[in-house]
Write a protein that holds these residues in place. Structure first.
Motif, mmCIF file in Angstrom:
data_model
loop_
_atom_site.group_PDB
_atom_site.id
_atom_site.type_symbol
_atom_site.label_atom_id
_atom_site.label_comp_id
_atom_site.label_asym_id
_atom_site.label_seq_id
_atom_site.Cartn_x
_atom_site.Cartn_y
_atom_site.Cartn_z
ATOM 1 N N PRO A 198 0.943 -1.295 -0.014
ATOM 2 C CA PRO A 198 0.061 0.143 0.139
ATOM 3 C C PRO A 198 0.940 1.413 0.008
ATOM 4 O O PRO A 198 2.022 1.097 0.139
ATOM 5 C CB PRO A 198 -0.818 -0.087 1.249
ATOM 6 N N HIS A 199 0.155 2.415 0.104
ATOM 7 C CA HIS A 199 0.952 3.642 -0.226
ATOM 8 C C HIS A 199 1.408 3.413 1.379
ATOM 9 O O HIS A 199 1.063 3.356 2.145
ATOM 10 C CB HIS A 199 -0.179 4.667 -0.210
ATOM 11 N N THR A 200 2.751 4.334 1.207
ATOM 12 C CA THR A 200 3.672 4.537 2.572
ATOM 13 C C THR A 200 3.848 5.740 2.806
ATOM 14 O O THR A 200 3.496 6.591 1.950
ATOM 15 C CB THR A 200 4.989 3.589 2.326
ATOM 16 N N ASN A 201 4.612 6.073 3.828
ATOM 17 C CA ASN A 201 4.789 7.402 3.850
ATOM 18 C C ASN A 201 5.808 8.158 2.928
ATOM 19 O O ASN A 201 6.281 9.283 2.866
ATOM 20 C CB ASN A 201 5.528 7.685 5.350
ATOM 21 N N LEU A 202 6.568 7.352 2.027
ATOM 22 C CA LEU A 202 7.315 7.662 1.181
ATOM 23 C C LEU A 202 6.405 8.443 -0.056
ATOM 24 O O LEU A 202 6.858 9.410 -0.458
ATOM 25 C CB LEU A 202 7.998 6.445 0.527
ATOM 26 N N THR A 203 5.227 7.782 -0.215
ATOM 27 C CA THR A 203 4.385 8.337 -0.909
ATOM 28 C C THR A 203 3.965 9.969 -0.466
ATOM 29 O O THR A 203 3.772 10.572 -1.466
ATOM 30 C CB THR A 203 2.820 7.551 -1.171
ATOM 31 N N ASP A 204 3.760 9.950 0.652
ATOM 32 C CA ASP A 204 3.576 11.404 1.278
ATOM 33 C C ASP A 204 4.437 12.471 1.091
ATOM 34 O O ASP A 204 4.332 13.497 0.379
ATOM 35 C CB ASP A 204 3.300 11.222 2.718
ATOM 36 N N GLU A 205 5.786 11.689 1.099
ATOM 37 C CA GLU A 205 7.150 12.599 0.973
ATOM 38 C C GLU A 205 7.067 12.870 -0.590
ATOM 39 O O GLU A 205 7.371 14.197 -0.825
ATOM 40 C CB GLU A 205 8.485 11.881 1.283
ATOM 41 N N LEU A 206 6.853 12.052 -1.529
ATOM 42 C CA LEU A 206 6.844 12.328 -2.701
ATOM 43 C C LEU A 206 5.883 13.376 -3.244
ATOM 44 O O LEU A 206 6.063 14.175 -4.132
ATOM 45 C CB LEU A 206 6.717 10.892 -3.734
ATOM 46 N N ALA A 207 4.545 13.202 -2.719
ATOM 47 C CA ALA A 207 3.757 14.047 -2.909
ATOM 48 C C ALA A 207 3.938 15.544 -2.528
ATOM 49 O O ALA A 207 3.592 16.630 -3.175
ATOM 50 C CB ALA A 207 2.310 13.654 -2.393
ATOM 51 N N LEU A 208 4.641 15.534 -1.209
ATOM 52 C CA LEU A 208 4.823 16.942 -0.785
ATOM 53 C C LEU A 208 5.803 17.509 -1.823
ATOM 54 O O LEU A 208 6.002 18.586 -1.848
ATOM 55 C CB LEU A 208 5.284 16.955 0.613
ATOM 56 N N LEU A 209 7.030 16.775 -2.010
ATOM 57 C CA LEU A 209 8.174 17.053 -2.841
ATOM 58 C C LEU A 209 7.451 17.634 -4.215
ATOM 59 O O LEU A 209 7.875 18.562 -4.966
ATOM 60 C CB LEU A 209 9.139 15.971 -3.001
ATOM 61 N N ALA B 92 0.788 10.245 14.792
ATOM 62 C CA ALA B 92 1.655 9.590 15.503
ATOM 63 C C ALA B 92 2.334 8.329 15.109
ATOM 64 O O ALA B 92 3.560 8.352 14.988
ATOM 65 C CB ALA B 92 1.424 9.709 17.000
ATOM 66 N N GLY B 93 1.394 7.563 14.990
ATOM 67 C CA GLY B 93 1.815 5.871 14.588
ATOM 68 C C GLY B 93 2.564 5.704 13.477
ATOM 69 O O GLY B 93 3.599 5.335 13.241
ATOM 70 N N HIS B 94 1.898 6.163 12.236
ATOM 71 C CA HIS B 94 2.326 5.821 11.110
ATOM 72 C C HIS B 94 3.093 6.767 10.239
ATOM 73 O O HIS B 94 3.653 6.464 9.201
ATOM 74 C CB HIS B 94 1.123 5.195 10.114
ATOM 75 N N GLN B 95 3.212 7.924 10.783
ATOM 76 C CA GLN B 95 3.797 9.007 10.254
ATOM 77 C C GLN B 95 3.592 9.579 8.787
ATOM 78 O O GLN B 95 4.029 9.506 7.862
ATOM 79 C CB GLN B 95 5.315 8.929 10.276
ATOM 80 N N TRP C 295 11.533 22.611 3.555
ATOM 81 C CA TRP C 295 11.033 21.197 3.071
ATOM 82 C C TRP C 295 12.516 20.708 2.355
ATOM 83 O O TRP C 295 12.643 20.812 0.952
ATOM 84 C CB TRP C 295 9.823 21.610 1.991
ATOM 85 N N SER C 296 13.193 19.914 3.163
ATOM 86 C CA SER C 296 14.396 19.152 2.570
ATOM 87 C C SER C 296 14.279 17.822 2.887
ATOM 88 O O SER C 296 13.851 17.328 4.228
ATOM 89 C CB SER C 296 15.507 19.879 3.286
ATOM 90 N N THR C 297 14.839 16.873 2.244
ATOM 91 C CA THR C 297 14.840 15.264 2.435
ATOM 92 C C THR C 297 15.716 15.281 3.648
ATOM 93 O O THR C 297 15.763 14.136 4.139
ATOM 94 C CB THR C 297 15.142 14.740 1.119
ATOM 95 N N ALA C 298 16.428 16.019 4.039
ATOM 96 C CA ALA C 298 17.442 16.049 5.070
ATOM 97 C C ALA C 298 16.649 15.881 6.472
ATOM 98 O O ALA C 298 17.396 15.183 7.289
ATOM 99 C CB ALA C 298 18.558 17.237 5.097
ATOM 100 N N THR C 299 15.666 16.339 6.452
ATOM 101 C CA THR C 299 14.727 16.331 7.708
ATOM 102 C C THR C 299 13.473 15.227 7.423
ATOM 103 O O THR C 299 12.984 15.410 6.219
ATOM 104 C CB THR C 299 14.447 17.394 8.322
ATOM 105 N N SER C 300 12.836 14.780 8.380
ATOM 106 C CA SER C 300 11.344 14.157 8.098
ATOM 107 C C SER C 300 10.415 15.027 7.398
ATOM 108 O O SER C 300 10.259 16.396 8.337
ATOM 109 C CB SER C 300 11.092 13.492 9.544
ATOM 110 N N PHE C 301 9.694 14.769 6.900
ATOM 111 C CA PHE C 301 8.730 15.631 6.219
ATOM 112 C C PHE C 301 7.619 15.876 7.269
ATOM 113 O O PHE C 301 6.882 17.184 7.256
ATOM 114 C CB PHE C 301 7.932 15.133 4.800
ATOM 115 N N CYS C 302 7.486 15.312 8.126
ATOM 116 C CA CYS C 302 6.710 15.594 9.356
ATOM 117 C C CYS C 302 7.189 16.592 10.114
ATOM 118 O O CYS C 302 6.189 17.301 10.772
ATOM 119 C CB CYS C 302 6.437 14.283 10.187
#
Length: 192
Positions: free
Chosen positions: A21-32, A66-69, A50-57
């Protein structure tokens, strides 16, 4: 025989990979993708933060579960941003609130926003969005309670059944819709 086993393993791997399923990588890519579609960021807020050096959260304007980020809220209101809304925003499948109000976003509203089935709050007011209001919003976004589209160049019809359901109590208590419809320069406002 070895090639048959290898082929079966390849098929199994493809089935497993496609079932992820979609993961939090999907969320990061959508934000980027959203960041890439912003053409003017006068405070360099997204460029610096908004840098991949830090968590998008931890990015400005982004809140996660909190749980799945996973991204649950996106608030970029009043940041003087310009650009358009890419279809990848529709991949933020845990999003329940989006506020892009009081910026200079333009272009059409992507149909992929109808994939945001958990969305309860959408504020796109005071931008330069144009084109048609996707009619499928009113059936594809069953959780939507607050919709703000004021001061854009959107056109289209809000189904009259929406008013009837609201007035007869067939919708959830407290459900509100805020928008403005445009007809050749004349404005007709509705607030229920």
């Amino acid at each position: 025989m070895g090639s048959v086993v290898a082929f079966l393993l390849l098929i199994r791997c493809l089935i497993v990979c496609l079932a992820i399923p979609h993961t939090n990588l999907t969320d990061e890519l959508a934000l980027l993708s959203l960041k890439k579609h912003i053409t003017f960021d006068p405070g360099n807020i997204l460029a610096k933060n908004w840098s991949t050096a830090t968590s998008f959260c931890n990015w400005i304007g982004v809140s996660c579960s909190a749980g799945h980020q996973r991204v649950t809220s996106l608030n970029l209101s009043s940041m003087k941003l310009e650009g358009n809304l890419p279809p990848q925003v529709g991949n933020l499948s845990f999003l329940f609130s989006i506020n892009l109000s009081n910026n200079s976003f333009h272009g059409y509203l992507p149909h992929e926003l109808t994939h945001l089935h958990r969305l309860k709050y959408m504020n796109l007011a005071y931008n330069n969005f144009g084109g048609d209001i996707p009619s499928s919003w009113f059936t594809a976004l069953p959780q939507l309670q607050h919709l703000f589209l004021t001061n854009n160049s959107l056109r289209g019809y809000i189904p009259s059944s929406l008013f009837q359901r609201h007035c007869t109590g067939d919708t959830e208590p407290g459900r509100q819709y805020h928008w403005r419809k445009y007809f050749g320069g004349d404005q007709e406002s509705f607030l229920t």
